[in-house]
Scaffold this motif. Structure first.
Motif, PDB file in Angstrom:
ATOM      1  N   THR A 167       0.724  -1.168   0.061  1.00  0.00           N
ATOM      2  CA  THR A 167      -0.043  -0.017   0.060  1.00  0.00           C
ATOM      3  C   THR A 167       0.968   1.275   0.020  1.00  0.00           C
ATOM      4  O   THR A 167       0.615   2.133  -0.738  1.00  0.00           O
ATOM      5  N   LEU A 168       1.890   1.224   0.855  1.00  0.00           N
ATOM      6  CA  LEU A 168       2.822   2.447   0.882  1.00  0.00           C
ATOM      7  C   LEU A 168       3.436   2.664  -0.548  1.00  0.00           C
ATOM      8  O   LEU A 168       3.388   3.650  -0.930  1.00  0.00           O
ATOM      9  N   HIS A 169       3.797   1.613  -1.148  1.00  0.00           N
ATOM     10  CA  HIS A 169       4.562   1.716  -2.567  1.00  0.00           C
ATOM     11  C   HIS A 169       3.464   2.235  -3.696  1.00  0.00           C
ATOM     12  O   HIS A 169       3.719   2.600  -4.544  1.00  0.00           O
ATOM     13  N   ARG A 170       2.257   1.760  -3.456  1.00  0.00           N
ATOM     14  CA  ARG A 170       1.111   2.528  -4.388  1.00  0.00           C
ATOM     15  C   ARG A 170       1.042   3.915  -4.265  1.00  0.00           C
ATOM     16  O   ARG A 170       0.811   4.484  -5.151  1.00  0.00           O
ATOM     17  N   TYR A 171       1.135   4.352  -3.067  1.00  0.00           N
ATOM     18  CA  TYR A 171       1.190   5.657  -2.911  1.00  0.00           C
ATOM     19  C   TYR A 171       2.419   6.595  -3.162  1.00  0.00           C
ATOM     20  O   TYR A 171       2.555   7.656  -3.722  1.00  0.00           O
ATOM     21  N   PHE A 172       3.572   5.808  -2.867  1.00  0.00           N
ATOM     22  CA  PHE A 172       4.987   6.431  -2.870  1.00  0.00           C
ATOM     23  C   PHE A 172       5.891   5.494  -3.405  1.00  0.00           C
ATOM     24  O   PHE A 172       6.160   4.439  -2.691  1.00  0.00           O
ATOM     25  N   PRO A 173       6.113   5.301  -4.613  1.00  0.00           N
ATOM     26  CA  PRO A 173       6.939   4.094  -5.269  1.00  0.00           C
ATOM     27  C   PRO A 173       8.315   4.110  -4.684  1.00  0.00           C
ATOM     28  O   PRO A 173       8.951   2.915  -4.794  1.00  0.00           O
ATOM     29  N   ASP A 174       8.903   4.922  -4.345  1.00  0.00           N
ATOM     30  CA  ASP A 174      10.334   4.976  -3.720  1.00  0.00           C
ATOM     31  C   ASP A 174      10.188   5.873  -2.292  1.00  0.00           C
ATOM     32  O   ASP A 174       9.491   6.768  -2.142  1.00  0.00           O
ATOM     33  N   ARG A 175      11.562   5.888  -1.883  1.00  0.00           N
ATOM     34  CA  ARG A 175      11.723   6.781  -0.669  1.00  0.00           C
ATOM     35  C   ARG A 175      11.836   8.287  -1.224  1.00  0.00           C
ATOM     36  O   ARG A 175      11.290   9.246  -0.330  1.00  0.00           O
ATOM     37  N   ALA A 176      12.443   8.265  -2.369  1.00  0.00           N
ATOM     38  CA  ALA A 176      12.430   9.794  -2.908  1.00  0.00           C
ATOM     39  C   ALA A 176      11.076  10.456  -2.920  1.00  0.00           C
ATOM     40  O   ALA A 176      10.739  11.658  -2.605  1.00  0.00           O
ATOM     41  N   ALA A 177      10.179   9.864  -3.420  1.00  0.00           N
ATOM     42  CA  ALA A 177       8.771  10.366  -3.725  1.00  0.00           C
ATOM     43  C   ALA A 177       8.183  10.521  -2.256  1.00  0.00           C
ATOM     44  O   ALA A 177       7.453  11.392  -2.034  1.00  0.00           O
ATOM     45  N   LEU A 178       8.428   9.451  -1.236  1.00  0.00           N
ATOM     46  CA  LEU A 178       7.847   9.869   0.144  1.00  0.00           C
ATOM     47  C   LEU A 178       8.588  11.145   0.835  1.00  0.00           C
ATOM     48  O   LEU A 178       7.792  11.957   1.266  1.00  0.00           O
ATOM     49  N   LEU A 179       9.843  11.348   0.333  1.00  0.00           N
ATOM     50  CA  LEU A 179      10.339  12.517   1.146  1.00  0.00           C
ATOM     51  C   LEU A 179      10.103  13.763   0.296  1.00  0.00           C
ATOM     52  O   LEU A 179       9.745  14.819   0.982  1.00  0.00           O
ATOM     53  N   ASP A 180       9.726  13.789  -0.973  1.00  0.00           N
ATOM     54  CA  ASP A 180       9.009  14.814  -1.573  1.00  0.00           C
ATOM     55  C   ASP A 180       7.800  15.225  -1.069  1.00  0.00           C
ATOM     56  O   ASP A 180       7.394  16.405  -0.635  1.00  0.00           O
ATOM     57  N   ALA A 181       6.794  14.219  -0.718  1.00  0.00           N
ATOM     58  CA  ALA A 181       5.735  14.277   0.168  1.00  0.00           C
ATOM     59  C   ALA A 181       5.925  15.083   1.367  1.00  0.00           C
ATOM     60  O   ALA A 181       5.038  15.986   1.721  1.00  0.00           O
ATOM     61  N   VAL A 182       6.721  14.313   2.219  1.00  0.00           N
ATOM     62  CA  VAL A 182       7.214  15.070   3.382  1.00  0.00           C
ATOM     63  C   VAL A 182       7.647  16.457   3.023  1.00  0.00           C
ATOM     64  O   VAL A 182       7.397  17.392   4.086  1.00  0.00           O
ATOM     65  N   GLY A 183       8.368  16.937   2.317  1.00  0.00           N
ATOM     66  CA  GLY A 183       8.750  18.183   1.955  1.00  0.00           C
ATOM     67  C   GLY A 183       7.470  19.206   1.709  1.00  0.00           C
ATOM     68  O   GLY A 183       7.471  20.336   2.298  1.00  0.00           O
ATOM     69  N   SER A 184       6.539  18.549   0.864  1.00  0.00           N
ATOM     70  CA  SER A 184       5.212  19.399   0.710  1.00  0.00           C
ATOM     71  C   SER A 184       4.501  19.564   1.834  1.00  0.00           C
ATOM     72  O   SER A 184       3.995  20.719   2.119  1.00  0.00           O
ATOM     73  N   GLU A 185       4.514  18.422   2.746  1.00  0.00           N
ATOM     74  CA  GLU A 185       3.864  18.815   4.004  1.00  0.00           C
ATOM     75  C   GLU A 185       4.623  19.917   4.868  1.00  0.00           C
ATOM     76  O   GLU A 185       3.878  20.526   5.504  1.00  0.00           O
ATOM     77  N   THR A 186       5.596  19.823   4.844  1.00  0.00           N
ATOM     78  CA  THR A 186       6.408  20.980   5.461  1.00  0.00           C
ATOM     79  C   THR A 186       6.197  22.183   5.133  1.00  0.00           C
ATOM     80  O   THR A 186       5.921  23.012   5.984  1.00  0.00           O
ATOM     81  N   VAL A 187       6.049  22.516   3.595  1.00  0.00           N
ATOM     82  CA  VAL A 187       5.739  23.818   3.348  1.00  0.00           C
ATOM     83  C   VAL A 187       4.653  24.010   3.709  1.00  0.00           C
ATOM     84  O   VAL A 187       4.234  25.139   4.146  1.00  0.00           O
ATOM     85  N   ALA A 188       3.511  23.152   3.591  1.00  0.00           N
ATOM     86  CA  ALA A 188       1.931  23.445   4.004  1.00  0.00           C
ATOM     87  C   ALA A 188       1.928  23.867   5.419  1.00  0.00           C
ATOM     88  O   ALA A 188       1.370  24.661   5.932  1.00  0.00           O
ATOM     89  N   ARG A 189       2.625  23.045   6.166  1.00  0.00           N
ATOM     90  CA  ARG A 189       2.767  23.307   7.760  1.00  0.00           C
ATOM     91  C   ARG A 189       3.255  24.758   8.071  1.00  0.00           C
ATOM     92  O   ARG A 189       3.029  25.365   8.897  1.00  0.00           O
ATOM     93  N   LEU A 190       4.200  25.016   7.360  1.00  0.00           N
ATOM     94  CA  LEU A 190       5.025  26.307   7.591  1.00  0.00           C
ATOM     95  C   LEU A 190       4.033  27.580   7.128  1.00  0.00           C
ATOM     96  O   LEU A 190       3.973  28.485   7.964  1.00  0.00           O
ATOM     97  N   THR A 191       3.304  27.312   6.227  1.00  0.00           N
ATOM     98  CA  THR A 191       2.503  28.162   5.554  1.00  0.00           C
ATOM     99  C   THR A 191       1.297  28.433   6.577  1.00  0.00           C
ATOM    100  O   THR A 191       0.984  29.551   6.695  1.00  0.00           O
ATOM    101  N   GLU A 192       0.798  27.296   7.208  1.00  0.00           N
ATOM    102  CA  GLU A 192      -0.085  27.512   8.148  1.00  0.00           C
ATOM    103  C   GLU A 192       0.369  28.191   9.472  1.00  0.00           C
ATOM    104  O   GLU A 192      -0.440  28.881  10.096  1.00  0.00           O
ATOM    105  N   ALA A 193       1.432  27.849   9.774  1.00  0.00           N
ATOM    106  CA  ALA A 193       2.033  28.717  10.818  1.00  0.00           C
ATOM    107  C   ALA A 193       2.021  30.141  10.752  1.00  0.00           C
ATOM    108  O   ALA A 193       1.846  30.968  11.680  1.00  0.00           O
ATOM    109  N   HIS A 194       2.822  30.442   9.409  1.00  0.00           N
ATOM    110  CA  HIS A 194       2.613  31.772   8.962  1.00  0.00           C
ATOM    111  C   HIS A 194       1.267  32.445   9.274  1.00  0.00           C
ATOM    112  O   HIS A 194       1.109  33.641   9.662  1.00  0.00           O
ATOM    113  N   ALA A 195       0.358  31.871   8.617  1.00  0.00           N
ATOM    114  CA  ALA A 195      -1.077  32.293   8.746  1.00  0.00           C
ATOM    115  C   ALA A 195      -1.668  32.417  10.165  1.00  0.00           C
ATOM    116  O   ALA A 195      -2.069  33.680  10.461  1.00  0.00           O
ATOM    117  N   ARG A 196      -1.198  31.550  10.856  1.00  0.00           N
ATOM    118  CA  ARG A 196      -1.862  31.566  12.365  1.00  0.00           C
ATOM    119  C   ARG A 196      -1.045  32.669  13.164  1.00  0.00           C
ATOM    120  O   ARG A 196      -1.543  33.342  14.079  1.00  0.00           O
TER     121      ARG A 196
END
Length: 185
Positions: free
Chosen positions: A48-77
């Motif tokens: 299931t994990l590989h269906r969403y993220f074929p490799d570690r790099a894809a998962l780390l990219d998603a973590v990076g996107s989550e990081t940007v989203a959470r930083l943006t939310e922190a700036h708004a708050r």
């Protein structure tokens, strides 16, 4: 038909989110965590994990996107445009502290600096530059220096919290006071 599709889409989004959140938690504790360990922590199979993220790099990219989203939310708050820049900076520090394990990923380099630059450092640097222009932040301190001071104090605050040496309600006032004294004109 539409209801079924929306339910499937919602379930897919929840599964994807669970995997990304598990990756943040597990990588914060051990940057070498395997994808299998992340799948276990997310409560999904490795397939299931590989269906969403074929490799570690894809998962780390998603973590990076989550990081940007959470930083943006922190700036708004933190309402960075309200009041003077120093006051906004002091509101931002506790919001950054709420990022929790994402801070560990910054400090250990799991999240690349480019992600931090995109989501955190640029708005923070702009806030400091505004503080210099308006005189609410010490002009003798270089923008990069002030940004570094903020990240260093966040590292100390997060490490103290993570190690259980103090409670959040004790750490936040010390964090805010330290940053305030460091940047005041």
């Amino acid at each position: 038909m539409t209801e079924v599709h929306e339910t499937e889409t919602g379930a897919r989004a929840r599964t994807r989110r669970a995997i990304v959140e598990a990756a943040v938690r597990e990588l914060a504790h051990d940057a070498a965590t395997s994808l299998g360990q992340i799948a276990d922590a997310a409560g999904v199979g490795r397939t299931t994990l590989h269906r969403y993220f074929p490799d570690r790099a894809a998962l780390l990219d998603a973590v990076g996107s989550e990081t940007v989203a959470r930083l943006t939310e922190a700036h708004a708050r933190a309402r960075l445009d309200d009041g003077d820049a120093r006051t906004a900076l002091l509101r931002l520090c506790p919001e950054y502290l709420l990022l929790g394990d994402l801070l560990t990923l910054f400090f250990t380099g799991v999240v690349p600096d480019t992600v931090l630059d995109e989501g955190g450092a640029a708005p923070l640097a702009a806030l400091v530059a505004r503080g210099h222009r308006e005189g609410s932040i010490d002009r003798e301190l270089d923008v990069d220096w002030v940004v570094g001071v903020v990240w260093a104090q966040l590292y100390l605050a997060w490490a103290t919290l993570r190690e259980g040496q103090a409670a959040r309600h004790d750490i936040v006032p010390m964090l805010v006071r330290t940053v305030d004294k460091a940047v005041a004109p």
